[in-house]
Write a protein that holds these residues in place. Sequence first.
Motif, PDB file in Angstrom:
ATOM      1  N   GLY A   1       0.789  -1.220   0.000  1.00  0.00           N
ATOM      2  CA  GLY A   1       0.000   0.000   0.000  1.00  0.00           C
ATOM      3  C   GLY A   1       0.821   1.270   0.000  1.00  0.00           C
ATOM      4  O   GLY A   1       0.471   2.244  -0.668  1.00  0.00           O
ATOM      5  N   ARG A   2       1.922   1.275   0.726  1.00  0.00           N
ATOM      6  CA  ARG A   2       2.752   2.481   0.790  1.00  0.00           C
ATOM      7  C   ARG A   2       3.439   2.772  -0.534  1.00  0.00           C
ATOM      8  O   ARG A   2       3.823   3.906  -0.814  1.00  0.00           O
ATOM      9  N   GLY A   3       3.596   1.739  -1.338  1.00  0.00           N
ATOM     10  CA  GLY A   3       4.257   1.936  -2.625  1.00  0.00           C
ATOM     11  C   GLY A   3       3.319   2.360  -3.736  1.00  0.00           C
ATOM     12  O   GLY A   3       3.770   2.630  -4.855  1.00  0.00           O
ATOM     13  N   LEU A   4       2.019   2.428  -3.422  1.00  0.00           N
ATOM     14  CA  LEU A   4       1.053   2.814  -4.447  1.00  0.00           C
ATOM     15  C   LEU A   4       1.044   4.325  -4.605  1.00  0.00           C
ATOM     16  O   LEU A   4       0.402   5.044  -3.850  1.00  0.00           O
ATOM     17  N   THR A   5       1.765   4.813  -5.596  1.00  0.00           N
ATOM     18  CA  THR A   5       1.799   6.234  -5.905  1.00  0.00           C
ATOM     19  C   THR A   5       1.481   6.416  -7.388  1.00  0.00           C
ATOM     20  O   THR A   5       1.599   5.469  -8.189  1.00  0.00           O
TER      21      THR A   5
ATOM     22  N   THR B   1      -6.566  11.891  -6.851  1.00  0.00           N
ATOM     23  CA  THR B   1      -6.213  11.650  -5.455  1.00  0.00           C
ATOM     24  C   THR B   1      -5.855  10.185  -5.249  1.00  0.00           C
ATOM     25  O   THR B   1      -6.164   9.320  -6.075  1.00  0.00           O
ATOM     26  N   ARG B   2      -5.208   9.913  -4.111  1.00  0.00           N
ATOM     27  CA  ARG B   2      -4.876   8.516  -3.814  1.00  0.00           C
ATOM     28  C   ARG B   2      -6.138   7.690  -3.610  1.00  0.00           C
ATOM     29  O   ARG B   2      -6.203   6.527  -4.002  1.00  0.00           O
ATOM     30  N   ASP B   3      -7.167   8.274  -2.982  1.00  0.00           N
ATOM     31  CA  ASP B   3      -8.418   7.544  -2.785  1.00  0.00           C
ATOM     32  C   ASP B   3      -9.074   7.194  -4.123  1.00  0.00           C
ATOM     33  O   ASP B   3      -9.629   6.104  -4.283  1.00  0.00           O
ATOM     34  N   SER B   4      -9.017   8.112  -5.073  1.00  0.00           N
ATOM     35  CA  SER B   4      -9.609   7.807  -6.383  1.00  0.00           C
ATOM     36  C   SER B   4      -8.812   6.715  -7.085  1.00  0.00           C
ATOM     37  O   SER B   4      -9.378   5.890  -7.820  1.00  0.00           O
ATOM     38  N   LEU B   5      -7.500   6.671  -6.831  1.00  0.00           N
ATOM     39  CA  LEU B   5      -6.663   5.609  -7.390  1.00  0.00           C
ATOM     40  C   LEU B   5      -7.002   4.272  -6.727  1.00  0.00           C
ATOM     41  O   LEU B   5      -7.131   3.245  -7.409  1.00  0.00           O
ATOM     42  N   LEU B   6      -7.180   4.278  -5.419  1.00  0.00           N
ATOM     43  CA  LEU B   6      -7.579   3.058  -4.709  1.00  0.00           C
ATOM     44  C   LEU B   6      -8.930   2.553  -5.197  1.00  0.00           C
ATOM     45  O   LEU B   6      -9.135   1.352  -5.379  1.00  0.00           O
TER      46      LEU B   6
ATOM     47  N   ARG C   1      -9.997   0.834   7.170  1.00  0.00           N
ATOM     48  CA  ARG C   1     -10.081   2.235   7.602  1.00  0.00           C
ATOM     49  C   ARG C   1     -10.904   3.091   6.642  1.00  0.00           C
ATOM     50  O   ARG C   1     -11.049   4.290   6.875  1.00  0.00           O
ATOM     51  N   LYS C   2     -11.409   2.463   5.570  1.00  0.00           N
ATOM     52  CA  LYS C   2     -12.161   3.222   4.565  1.00  0.00           C
ATOM     53  C   LYS C   2     -13.452   2.460   4.237  1.00  0.00           C
ATOM     54  O   LYS C   2     -13.435   1.557   3.379  1.00  0.00           O
ATOM     55  N   PRO C   3     -14.571   2.791   4.880  1.00  0.00           N
ATOM     56  CA  PRO C   3     -15.825   2.067   4.643  1.00  0.00           C
ATOM     57  C   PRO C   3     -16.247   2.042   3.180  1.00  0.00           C
ATOM     58  O   PRO C   3     -16.811   1.039   2.713  1.00  0.00           O
ATOM     59  N   TRP C   4     -16.005   3.099   2.441  1.00  0.00           N
ATOM     60  CA  TRP C   4     -16.401   3.129   1.033  1.00  0.00           C
ATOM     61  C   TRP C   4     -15.646   2.079   0.222  1.00  0.00           C
ATOM     62  O   TRP C   4     -16.190   1.490  -0.720  1.00  0.00           O
TER      63      TRP C   4
END
Length: 218
Positions: free
Chosen positions: A22-26, A47-52, A114-117
């Motif tokens: 996860g930390r390497g996801l940029t 954003t990182r959330d949109s990438l996730l 940590r992210k319900p969505w």
Amino acid sequence: MNQNRRDLLGDAAIEVLAEAGGRGLTHRAVDAAAGVPLGTAKNYYPTRDSLLRAVAERCVEQYHAITAQVAASEAGPADREGLVAMFRGLLANLAGPGRPRMLAYLELQTEAARKPWLSAILDQIATADFTGFELAQRAAGLPVTPQRAASVTLALHGAILHLLADGPRTLAAAGLEDPDQFVRSLLDAVYPESPSGRHVVYGRSLRNDLTPARPEHR
């Protein structure tokens, strides 16, 4: 949005998650993995959330594509041996060619805590697993209950985690050094058979073909 470029970035992000966590996801790492100009991933997913979210949705797409392919090529396990082969093949795939996709999925699950969505997106995969594995157990002629089917599914999910970690002592303790025997032992524990070849159900037995017993004559 260019669908082919979207899929390319999603697949690259899965690769990055599997290799770097996860930390390497940029955005920069995804651009490099996809072989596209710097800034491409950020242009699609600011954003990182949109990438996730994009990665999670791509995992769901791949999961449904794979299950549809399996469903189209197989009528389902016709008996206990067929079910053993199906589950053994699943474990072999996820410990081999399916390993990167599974590692990425586990990284997403960690983020989802940590992210319900994100959890809501991934929930589609877990729900489909429980439903599909229960149907497979029914197709094999086993005396299925929702609780028994769920126990098998949860055991397989746990086995996958240990196969990915590949700790030799853990594999030995869990009986996963031999995936075929692991699957057989799991089914024997949840669906025990009597010496006559009947499934034991709450102190009685059920024939493999589930033929109703003839009424007794007084």
